[in-house]
Design a protein around this motif. Sequence first.
Motif, PDB file in Angstrom:
ATOM      1  N   SER A  52      42.235  44.802  32.418  1.00  0.00           N
ATOM      2  CA  SER A  52      43.388  45.056  33.280  1.00  0.00           C
ATOM      3  C   SER A  52      43.466  46.517  33.684  1.00  0.00           C
ATOM      4  N   GLY A  53      43.189  46.808  34.948  1.00  0.00           N
ATOM      5  CA  GLY A  53      43.313  48.168  35.463  1.00  0.00           C
ATOM      6  C   GLY A  53      44.447  48.325  36.455  1.00  0.00           C
ATOM      7  N   THR A  54      45.015  47.220  36.928  1.00  0.00           N
ATOM      8  CA  THR A  54      46.055  47.278  37.952  1.00  0.00           C
ATOM      9  C   THR A  54      47.223  46.374  37.558  1.00  0.00           C
ATOM     10  N   PRO A  55      48.191  46.902  36.817  1.00  0.00           N
ATOM     11  CA  PRO A  55      49.299  46.072  36.344  1.00  0.00           C
ATOM     12  C   PRO A  55      50.032  45.317  37.443  1.00  0.00           C
ATOM     13  N   ALA A  56      50.282  45.953  38.583  1.00  0.00           N
ATOM     14  CA  ALA A  56      51.070  45.293  39.625  1.00  0.00           C
ATOM     15  C   ALA A  56      50.387  44.020  40.123  1.00  0.00           C
ATOM     16  N   VAL A  57      49.064  44.064  40.268  1.00  0.00           N
ATOM     17  CA  VAL A  57      48.342  42.872  40.732  1.00  0.00           C
ATOM     18  C   VAL A  57      48.413  41.762  39.698  1.00  0.00           C
ATOM     19  N   LEU A  58      48.189  42.115  38.448  1.00  0.00           N
ATOM     20  CA  LEU A  58      48.232  41.108  37.386  1.00  0.00           C
ATOM     21  C   LEU A  58      49.637  40.548  37.221  1.00  0.00           C
ATOM     22  N   LEU A  59      50.656  41.392  37.348  1.00  0.00           N
ATOM     23  CA  LEU A  59      52.034  40.916  37.218  1.00  0.00           C
ATOM     24  C   LEU A  59      52.414  39.958  38.338  1.00  0.00           C
ATOM     25  N   ALA A  60      51.851  40.152  39.523  1.00  0.00           N
ATOM     26  CA  ALA A  60      52.118  39.205  40.610  1.00  0.00           C
ATOM     27  C   ALA A  60      51.633  37.814  40.230  1.00  0.00           C
ATOM     28  N   ALA A  61      50.449  37.746  39.606  1.00  0.00           N
ATOM     29  CA  ALA A  61      49.920  36.449  39.177  1.00  0.00           C
ATOM     30  C   ALA A  61      50.763  35.855  38.060  1.00  0.00           C
ATOM     31  N   ILE A  62      51.179  36.688  37.116  1.00  0.00           N
ATOM     32  CA  ILE A  62      51.989  36.196  36.006  1.00  0.00           C
ATOM     33  C   ILE A  62      53.354  35.726  36.501  1.00  0.00           C
ATOM     34  N   GLY A  63      53.941  36.495  37.399  1.00  0.00           N
ATOM     35  CA  GLY A  63      55.235  36.096  37.936  1.00  0.00           C
ATOM     36  C   GLY A  63      55.191  34.761  38.654  1.00  0.00           C
ATOM     37  N   ALA A  64      54.072  34.486  39.330  1.00  0.00           N
ATOM     38  CA  ALA A  64      53.932  33.225  40.046  1.00  0.00           C
ATOM     39  C   ALA A  64      53.785  32.030  39.107  1.00  0.00           C
ATOM     40  N   ARG A  65      53.343  32.288  37.872  1.00  0.00           N
ATOM     41  CA  ARG A  65      53.120  31.195  36.921  1.00  0.00           C
ATOM     42  C   ARG A  65      54.241  31.078  35.889  1.00  0.00           C
TER      43      ARG A  65
END
Length: 322
Positions: A52-65
Motif C-alpha cells: 500500500s503506497g496510496t491510502p486514498a486509492v485503497l480507501l476508495a476500494a474499501i469504502g465501496a465494499r
Amino acid sequence: MRLSLLDRSRTRAGRPDAAALEATVARAEHAERVGYDRFWVAEHHAVPGIASGTPAVLLAAIGARTSRIRIGSGGVMLPLHQPLVVAEQFLVLDALHPGRVDLGLGRSVGFTPPVRRALRRDVEAAESFEDDLDELRGYLDGTGPVTARPATGRVVPTHLLATGRGIEVAARHGLPVVVGGPVLDSDELPDLLRRYRRDFRPHRDSTPWVTISLDVTVADDDATARDLALPEAWALAVSRQTGEFPPLEPKEAIRGAERPAQVRRRVDASLDRAVAGGPATVRRRLDALADRTGADELMASTSTYDREALLASDRSLRDLVA
C-alpha cells in the motif's frame, strides 16, 4: 476503549503483491461485520513487504465494499504531498462515503535516500510540517486561500500519528493523537500523555483523544499466539540486519532458516513487546496499558502470514474488548 484496526497490506512470500491489497479489502469487510469502529490503511513507498503506497486509492476500494465502519489513513505522510492535493483526495472520499472518513497524518519523508530521491523530497521536507498542517486544515474546513473541491459541508476529522515529539504538536494544534512505536515502552509516556491533555488547545470543538497503536494477536493459548506473531517479528529483525523489510513468511520456513544469535535476540524482544497470547493474557496486558495511558482507543496493527488466523484473531480481540 473503542477498537480499530490498522492494516499495512503486508505482502506474503510466494504471493503477488495484488493479493495483499485484496486481503486488506477483505479484512475491512470482516472488521465491519464483527463490529470494529475504524479501519485504517498505511502509506509506505517502495517497501518490498508492503503493497500500500496510496491510502486514498485503497480507501476508495474499501469504502465501496463496506457501509458503516469508519475508514482512514494511518497515515498520509504530509511532507511527501502538497496540502491541497491531500485535501482534495480526502474530500472526494468523504463525498463518496459521507461521514465515514478520517485523515491520519504522519511526518515521515521515506526510509532511504533512493526513495526520497524518487519522491523528490529530502529530510528537510519535514521541517515545514506544522505550516503544511495548518494549510491543509484550511482547505478541509473551507478557510484556505482557494476552495478545495468537492465542498461537502463537512470537515474530515484529522488525527496526528506520533512517536514522541509529535504528541506535543498534536496538543498544540488541538488534534487527536495516535501513539505507536518505541515510545509505548518509554517510562515517559504517561507524563507525555498527561501533558498532551493538559496543554491541549481545542480547534473548533475538538477534545483530547488518545489512540494507542500496537500489534495485538489473540489465539487459543499463548504459544499459538506467539507463533502467529513470529512472521512479523522475523521480518522486523531481518530488516534491521539487511536494510530491507521483507514479505511475511510462514512460521515453518522461519524455524527452518538459519538464525544468527543477534536476529534471534531481536525476534524474541519483538515478541515480548507485542501483545500476543490467549484471551486472559491479552486482556491482562490491555488492562495494564489502559491504566498506564488512559487511552480512548486501541488500534491493532497486527500482521501474520496466515490470513485466516489473522481474521480469527481480529474476531477474538473484538469479543474480548466488547
